[in-house]
Design a protein around this motif. Sequence first.
Motif, PDB file in Angstrom:
ATOM      1  N   SER A   1       1.114  -1.020   0.066  1.00 25.22           N
ATOM      2  CA  SER A   1      -0.007   0.473  -0.220  1.00 25.22           C
ATOM      3  C   SER A   1       0.643   1.346   0.144  1.00 25.22           C
ATOM      4  O   SER A   1       1.292   1.051   0.695  1.00 25.22           O
ATOM      5  CB  SER A   1      -0.762   0.081   0.885  1.00 25.22           C
ATOM      6  OG  SER A   1      -1.812   0.949   1.634  1.00 25.22           O
ATOM      7  N   TYR A   2       0.547   2.589  -0.636  1.00 25.19           N
ATOM      8  CA  TYR A   2       0.911   3.684  -0.447  1.00 25.19           C
ATOM      9  C   TYR A   2       0.479   4.553  -0.247  1.00 25.19           C
ATOM     10  O   TYR A   2      -0.903   4.662  -0.392  1.00 25.19           O
ATOM     11  CB  TYR A   2       1.390   3.656  -2.193  1.00 25.19           C
ATOM     12  CG  TYR A   2       2.835   2.722  -2.988  1.00 25.19           C
ATOM     13  CD1 TYR A   2       4.328   3.263  -3.153  1.00 25.19           C
ATOM     14  CD2 TYR A   2       2.524   1.396  -3.468  1.00 25.19           C
ATOM     15  CE1 TYR A   2       5.072   2.130  -3.449  1.00 25.19           C
ATOM     16  CE2 TYR A   2       3.314   0.502  -3.628  1.00 25.19           C
ATOM     17  CZ  TYR A   2       5.244   1.101  -4.007  1.00 25.19           C
ATOM     18  OH  TYR A   2       5.426   0.465  -4.562  1.00 25.19           O
ATOM     19  N   SER A   3       1.421   5.600  -0.386  1.00 20.36           N
ATOM     20  CA  SER A   3       0.977   7.049   0.685  1.00 20.36           C
ATOM     21  C   SER A   3       0.548   7.463  -0.054  1.00 20.36           C
ATOM     22  O   SER A   3       0.344   7.149  -1.898  1.00 20.36           O
ATOM     23  CB  SER A   3       1.878   7.483   1.601  1.00 20.36           C
ATOM     24  OG  SER A   3       3.031   7.367   0.083  1.00 20.36           O
ATOM     25  N   LYS A   4      -0.545   8.689   0.144  1.00 19.58           N
ATOM     26  CA  LYS A   4      -1.625   9.126  -1.123  1.00 19.58           C
ATOM     27  C   LYS A   4      -0.117  10.519  -1.058  1.00 19.58           C
ATOM     28  O   LYS A   4       0.750  10.719  -0.336  1.00 19.58           O
ATOM     29  CB  LYS A   4      -2.880   9.863  -0.366  1.00 19.58           C
ATOM     30  CG  LYS A   4      -3.341   8.585  -0.259  1.00 19.58           C
ATOM     31  CD  LYS A   4      -3.588   7.765  -0.507  1.00 19.58           C
ATOM     32  CE  LYS A   4      -4.529   6.346  -0.467  1.00 19.58           C
ATOM     33  NZ  LYS A   4      -4.479   5.587  -0.592  1.00 19.58           N
TER      34      LYS A   4
ATOM     35  N   PRO B   1       4.593   9.391  -3.594  1.00 13.82           N
ATOM     36  CA  PRO B   1       3.985   8.467  -2.900  1.00 13.82           C
ATOM     37  C   PRO B   1       4.677   7.180  -2.071  1.00 13.82           C
ATOM     38  O   PRO B   1       6.178   7.397  -3.337  1.00 13.82           O
ATOM     39  CB  PRO B   1       2.614   7.580  -3.752  1.00 13.82           C
ATOM     40  CG  PRO B   1       3.146   8.220  -5.232  1.00 13.82           C
ATOM     41  CD  PRO B   1       3.498   9.712  -5.059  1.00 13.82           C
ATOM     42  N   HIS B   2       4.802   6.766  -1.485  1.00 14.14           N
ATOM     43  CA  HIS B   2       6.144   5.768  -0.742  1.00 14.14           C
ATOM     44  C   HIS B   2       5.202   4.582  -0.149  1.00 14.14           C
ATOM     45  O   HIS B   2       4.034   4.846  -0.152  1.00 14.14           O
ATOM     46  CB  HIS B   2       6.802   6.286   0.111  1.00 14.14           C
ATOM     47  CG  HIS B   2       6.588   7.289   1.279  1.00 14.14           C
ATOM     48  ND1 HIS B   2       6.317   8.274   1.317  1.00 14.14           N
ATOM     49  CD2 HIS B   2       6.019   7.079   2.215  1.00 14.14           C
ATOM     50  CE1 HIS B   2       5.652   8.500   2.379  1.00 14.14           C
ATOM     51  NE2 HIS B   2       5.809   7.958   2.987  1.00 14.14           N
TER      52      HIS B   2
ATOM     53  N   GLN C   1       4.385   1.870   2.578  1.00 10.19           N
ATOM     54  CA  GLN C   1       3.222   2.168   3.390  1.00 10.19           C
ATOM     55  C   GLN C   1       4.077   1.408   4.861  1.00 10.19           C
ATOM     56  O   GLN C   1       3.946   0.016   4.500  1.00 10.19           O
ATOM     57  CB  GLN C   1       2.082   2.035   4.323  1.00 10.19           C
ATOM     58  CG  GLN C   1       1.160   3.709   3.972  1.00 10.19           C
ATOM     59  CD  GLN C   1      -0.056   2.997   3.884  1.00 10.19           C
ATOM     60  OE1 GLN C   1      -0.646   2.160   3.227  1.00 10.19           O
ATOM     61  NE2 GLN C   1      -0.905   4.629   4.478  1.00 10.19           N
TER      62      GLN C   1
ATOM     63  N   GLN D   1       6.655   1.005   8.766  1.00  7.32           N
ATOM     64  CA  GLN D   1       6.917   1.648   9.649  1.00  7.32           C
ATOM     65  C   GLN D   1       7.842   1.149  10.065  1.00  7.32           C
ATOM     66  O   GLN D   1       7.175   0.239  10.631  1.00  7.32           O
ATOM     67  CB  GLN D   1       5.375   2.334  10.960  1.00  7.32           C
ATOM     68  CG  GLN D   1       5.620   2.873  11.773  1.00  7.32           C
ATOM     69  CD  GLN D   1       4.416   3.084  12.115  1.00  7.32           C
ATOM     70  OE1 GLN D   1       3.506   1.948  12.586  1.00  7.32           O
ATOM     71  NE2 GLN D   1       4.178   4.576  12.066  1.00  7.32           N
TER      72      GLN D   1
ATOM     73  N   TRP E   1       2.192  -2.234   5.589  1.00 10.07           N
ATOM     74  CA  TRP E   1       0.720  -2.469   4.831  1.00 10.07           C
ATOM     75  C   TRP E   1       1.124  -2.997   3.499  1.00 10.07           C
ATOM     76  O   TRP E   1       1.356  -2.134   3.169  1.00 10.07           O
ATOM     77  CB  TRP E   1       0.316  -0.754   4.724  1.00 10.07           C
ATOM     78  CG  TRP E   1      -0.305  -0.451   5.715  1.00 10.07           C
ATOM     79  CD1 TRP E   1      -1.468  -0.439   6.795  1.00 10.07           C
ATOM     80  CD2 TRP E   1       0.615   0.103   7.192  1.00 10.07           C
ATOM     81  NE1 TRP E   1      -1.517   0.571   7.315  1.00 10.07           N
ATOM     82  CE2 TRP E   1       0.068   0.249   8.180  1.00 10.07           C
ATOM     83  CE3 TRP E   1       1.835   0.408   7.375  1.00 10.07           C
ATOM     84  CZ2 TRP E   1       0.127   1.096   9.278  1.00 10.07           C
ATOM     85  CZ3 TRP E   1       2.527   0.760   8.141  1.00 10.07           C
ATOM     86  CH2 TRP E   1       1.414   1.183   9.203  1.00 10.07           C
TER      87      TRP E   1
ATOM     88  N   SER F   1      -0.294   3.230  16.115  1.00  9.08           N
ATOM     89  CA  SER F   1       1.332   3.278  15.626  1.00  9.08           C
ATOM     90  C   SER F   1       1.640   1.929  16.389  1.00  9.08           C
ATOM     91  O   SER F   1       1.453   2.179  17.614  1.00  9.08           O
ATOM     92  CB  SER F   1       1.232   4.977  15.183  1.00  9.08           C
ATOM     93  OG  SER F   1       1.819   4.847  16.073  1.00  9.08           O
TER      94      SER F   1
END
Length: 126
Positions: free
Chosen positions: A38-41, A45-46, A48, A50, A69, A106
Motif C-alpha cells: 500500500s502506498y501513501s497518498k 507516494p512511498h 507504507q 513503519q 501495509w 501506530s
Amino acid sequence: MHRYRLFYSKKGPIRFTSNLNMQKIWERSLRRAGKKMSYSKGYNPHPQIQLISPLPLGFESQAEIVDIWIVKDSNNDKLLIKDLQPSCPIGITINNIQEVDLKDKSLQNSVIASEYRICFSKFIKE
C-alpha cells in the motif's frame, strides 16, 4: 488492505545498514515475494512501512519490529514467513508475523518500554 507486524532479527554485516536503507530492503523484499504494498497518498507516494526505534548503525538485534501495509490480493491473501524469508537478504531472519487491525495505534505509540542487553567485544584493550 492488511497491516502486518513483523518481528525480525538483524545480525552480521547487515547491521551496518542504516534505517532508511532498511525501509528500502523491506520494500525490495516484499516486491520480490510478489506482495502488493500500500502506498501513501500525495505528490510523492512511498510504501507504507513503519520501523520502530531503530538501533544505531553497527548494532545487532534479536527483536526488531516493522509494520507493513499490504493491498488485499485475491490469489495470496496472507503474508507468511515462508513466502517472505527467501526474498530477504542474508542476516535478516523473520521470527514472527502478526496481522494487526488497521485501527490499532501506530507502532511507535504502542511501545511502552524497551530492554537492551549489551555484550562487549573481547577486542577492547584493558
